[in-house]
Design a protein around this motif. Structure first.
Motif, PDB file in Angstrom:
ATOM      1  N   CYS A 183       0.846  -1.197   0.000  1.00  0.00           N
ATOM      2  CA  CYS A 183       0.000   0.000   0.000  1.00  0.00           C
ATOM      3  C   CYS A 183       0.880   1.245   0.000  1.00  0.00           C
ATOM      4  N   GLY A 184       0.489   2.227  -0.784  1.00  0.00           N
ATOM      5  CA  GLY A 184       1.181   3.506  -0.788  1.00  0.00           C
ATOM      6  C   GLY A 184       0.792   4.345   0.419  1.00  0.00           C
ATOM      7  N   ALA A 185       1.340   5.547   0.472  1.00  0.00           N
ATOM      8  CA  ALA A 185       1.045   6.451   1.576  1.00  0.00           C
ATOM      9  C   ALA A 185      -0.409   6.911   1.516  1.00  0.00           C
ATOM     10  N   PRO A 186      -1.018   7.159   2.670  1.00  0.00           N
ATOM     11  CA  PRO A 186      -2.402   7.642   2.663  1.00  0.00           C
ATOM     12  C   PRO A 186      -2.511   9.007   1.981  1.00  0.00           C
ATOM     13  N   VAL A 187      -3.562   9.193   1.220  1.00  0.00           N
ATOM     14  CA  VAL A 187      -3.855  10.486   0.592  1.00  0.00           C
ATOM     15  C   VAL A 187      -5.333  10.791   0.807  1.00  0.00           C
ATOM     16  N   GLY A 188      -5.620  12.074   0.853  1.00  0.00           N
ATOM     17  CA  GLY A 188      -7.013  12.497   0.942  1.00  0.00           C
ATOM     18  C   GLY A 188      -7.575  12.583   2.342  1.00  0.00           C
ATOM     19  N   GLY A 189      -6.798  12.185   3.355  1.00  0.00           N
ATOM     20  CA  GLY A 189      -7.293  12.254   4.723  1.00  0.00           C
ATOM     21  C   GLY A 189      -7.220  13.669   5.263  1.00  0.00           C
ATOM     22  N   GLY A 190      -7.969  13.950   6.286  1.00  0.00           N
ATOM     23  CA  GLY A 190      -7.963  15.289   6.854  1.00  0.00           C
ATOM     24  C   GLY A 190      -8.574  15.309   8.232  1.00  0.00           C
ATOM     25  N   CYS A 191      -8.771  16.524   8.733  1.00  0.00           N
ATOM     26  CA  CYS A 191      -9.334  16.734  10.054  1.00  0.00           C
ATOM     27  C   CYS A 191     -10.524  17.677   9.954  1.00  0.00           C
ATOM     28  N   LEU A 192     -11.536  17.410  10.747  1.00  0.00           N
ATOM     29  CA  LEU A 192     -12.723  18.249  10.808  1.00  0.00           C
ATOM     30  C   LEU A 192     -12.991  18.620  12.257  1.00  0.00           C
ATOM     31  N   ALA A 193     -13.466  19.856  12.467  1.00  0.00           N
ATOM     32  CA  ALA A 193     -13.882  20.314  13.794  1.00  0.00           C
ATOM     33  C   ALA A 193     -14.937  21.397  13.588  1.00  0.00           C
ATOM     34  N   ARG A 194     -15.412  21.958  14.673  1.00  0.00           N
ATOM     35  CA  ARG A 194     -16.390  23.043  14.603  1.00  0.00           C
ATOM     36  C   ARG A 194     -15.927  24.183  15.498  1.00  0.00           C
ATOM     37  N   VAL A 195     -16.059  25.405  14.980  1.00  0.00           N
ATOM     38  CA  VAL A 195     -15.800  26.619  15.755  1.00  0.00           C
ATOM     39  C   VAL A 195     -17.146  27.201  16.157  1.00  0.00           C
ATOM     40  N   THR A 224     -14.418  22.322  18.861  1.00  0.00           N
ATOM     41  CA  THR A 224     -14.621  20.918  19.218  1.00  0.00           C
ATOM     42  C   THR A 224     -13.354  20.115  18.918  1.00  0.00           C
ATOM     43  N   PRO A 225     -13.134  18.998  19.618  1.00  0.00           N
ATOM     44  CA  PRO A 225     -11.947  18.174  19.329  1.00  0.00           C
ATOM     45  C   PRO A 225     -11.929  17.750  17.862  1.00  0.00           C
ATOM     46  N   PRO A 226     -10.817  17.972  17.171  1.00  0.00           N
ATOM     47  CA  PRO A 226     -10.755  17.606  15.757  1.00  0.00           C
ATOM     48  C   PRO A 226     -10.956  16.101  15.550  1.00  0.00           C
ATOM     49  N   GLU A 227     -11.675  15.785  14.495  1.00  0.00           N
ATOM     50  CA  GLU A 227     -11.974  14.389  14.156  1.00  0.00           C
ATOM     51  C   GLU A 227     -11.196  14.000  12.902  1.00  0.00           C
ATOM     52  N   TYR A 228     -10.597  12.839  12.948  1.00  0.00           N
ATOM     53  CA  TYR A 228      -9.841  12.341  11.789  1.00  0.00           C
ATOM     54  C   TYR A 228     -10.785  11.750  10.748  1.00  0.00           C
ATOM     55  N   ILE A 229     -10.631  12.192   9.506  1.00  0.00           N
ATOM     56  CA  ILE A 229     -11.384  11.653   8.375  1.00  0.00           C
ATOM     57  C   ILE A 229     -10.401  10.897   7.487  1.00  0.00           C
ATOM     58  N   PRO A 230     -10.502   9.574   7.423  1.00  0.00           N
ATOM     59  CA  PRO A 230      -9.487   8.809   6.680  1.00  0.00           C
ATOM     60  C   PRO A 230      -9.583   9.026   5.181  1.00  0.00           C
ATOM     61  N   GLY A 231      -8.427   9.003   4.557  1.00  0.00           N
ATOM     62  CA  GLY A 231      -8.364   9.010   3.099  1.00  0.00           C
ATOM     63  C   GLY A 231      -8.281   7.578   2.588  1.00  0.00           C
ATOM     64  N   ALA A 232      -7.362   7.344   1.685  1.00  0.00           N
ATOM     65  CA  ALA A 232      -7.208   6.007   1.108  1.00  0.00           C
ATOM     66  C   ALA A 232      -5.757   5.817   0.677  1.00  0.00           C
ATOM     67  N   CYS A 233      -5.378   4.564   0.507  1.00  0.00           N
ATOM     68  CA  CYS A 233      -4.040   4.208   0.026  1.00  0.00           C
ATOM     69  C   CYS A 233      -4.178   3.449  -1.287  1.00  0.00           C
ATOM     70  N   ALA A 234      -3.321   3.753  -2.224  1.00  0.00           N
ATOM     71  CA  ALA A 234      -3.307   3.014  -3.487  1.00  0.00           C
ATOM     72  C   ALA A 234      -2.626   1.670  -3.273  1.00  0.00           C
TER      73      ALA A 234
END
Length: 288
Positions: free
Chosen positions: A199-211, A251-261
């Motif tokens: 598997c390659g490195a993860p791409v497309g993942g990020g963090c979400l929170a609310r202000v 709010t505590p940031p939430e991890y949103i997974p990306g994907a690996c090729a």
């Protein structure tokens, strides 16, 4: 004495690759801990130029409710200009996620995925040429050398000698040389396989929170609740410019997974003759 079957051997190996099971990757895992570097209250609507006031939290802020850098009701920027300070709020992106790699998996048809190296299914191998040698009658006296002359030989046959292994043929037995293998199964070594899944490195993942912003200084009188991410800066217009912005929280940031090729699951290796089962046939020219 009748002729008898002495050796059945095989030559001209042909083979194909089979089919490898496909590879895939599990979703990556990760975490988000870094809050935005800056939060600013702007004396202009989003997309317009205007004075900006810092509106971030205290040092080492963990995102919990704070009244740091509160904006009083009716504040003007610059003072006395008639331009209200609190017209929009700009928040820089969250910090990027800390991600672990993806675990590779094999995805066999109609079975649950499993970790490991793909297996190969498909055809075995074949031999284009089949060689048959026969015993000739021998003399009753073992001290004599008897070779029966067959004239004419059956079509496709020749006078030959054979020896286990791979050898150069001597004259006059070198008119035709054939290295064959005395077992149609063990006479070939199957080195075909499938490359391991990776598997390659993860791409497309990020963090979400609310202000969330509040009119009071205790985060109880909600003004706005806006989603922010690690991808872009977020600007939101204040619904009622000029109101006090007394406190805020993230709010505590939430991890949103990306994907690996995925990669791997490709056929490799070869089927090659097994020299341990080789037999060399050395034949005279026709008519000799």
């Amino acid at each position: 004495m009748d002729l008898g079957l002495r050796t059945r051997a095989f030559a001209d190996l042909e083979w194909e690759y089979g089919t490898c099971e496909p590879c895939g990757c599990k979703k990556p895992t990760g975490s988000c801990t870094t809050l935005p570097e800056s939060i600013k209250v702007r004396a202009a609507l989003c997309g317009q130029q205007g004075t900006a006031l810092p509106f971030g939290g205290p040092a080492e802020w963990d995102g919990s409710c704070t009244s740091a850098n509160a904006i009083p009701a009716g504040a003007q920027c610059p003072a006395g200009s008639g331009t209200l300070c609190a017209q929009s709020i700009a928040v820089s992106p969250l910090g990027p996620p800390m991600e672990d790699g993806c675990e590779p998996v094999v995805i066999p048809a109609e079975k649950p995925p499993h970790v490991g190296t793909p297996s190969m299914s498909g055809p075995t191998w074949t031999w284009k040429t089949h060689a048959i040698s026969c015993y000739l009658p021998t003399c009753e006296d073992p001290k004599e050398a008897c070779v029966r002359t067959l004239a004419p030989l059956p079509e496709g046959f020749a006078h030959c000698i054979s020896l286990p292994g791979i050898h150069a043929c001597p004259e006059p037995w070198n008119a035709k040389e054939l290295v064959a293998y005395d077992d149609d199964t063990a006479g070939a070594a199957d080195g075909r396989a499938c490359t391991a899944c990776e598997c390659g490195a993860p791409v497309g993942g990020g963090c979400l929170a609310r202000v969330r912003t509040f009119q009071d200084d205790a985060c109880s009188k909600l003004m706005s609740d806006v989603e922010i991410s690690s991808f872009v800066e977020q600007c939101s217009n204040v619904a009622l410019p000029g109101l006090a912005i007394g406190s805020k929280e993230i709010t505590p940031p939430e991890y949103i997974p990306g994907a690996c090729a995925s990669s791997g699951g490709e056929p490799t290796g070869a089927v090659v003759p097994n020299p341990e089962h080789a037999v060399t046939f050395c034949c005279k020219a026709p008519g000799e």
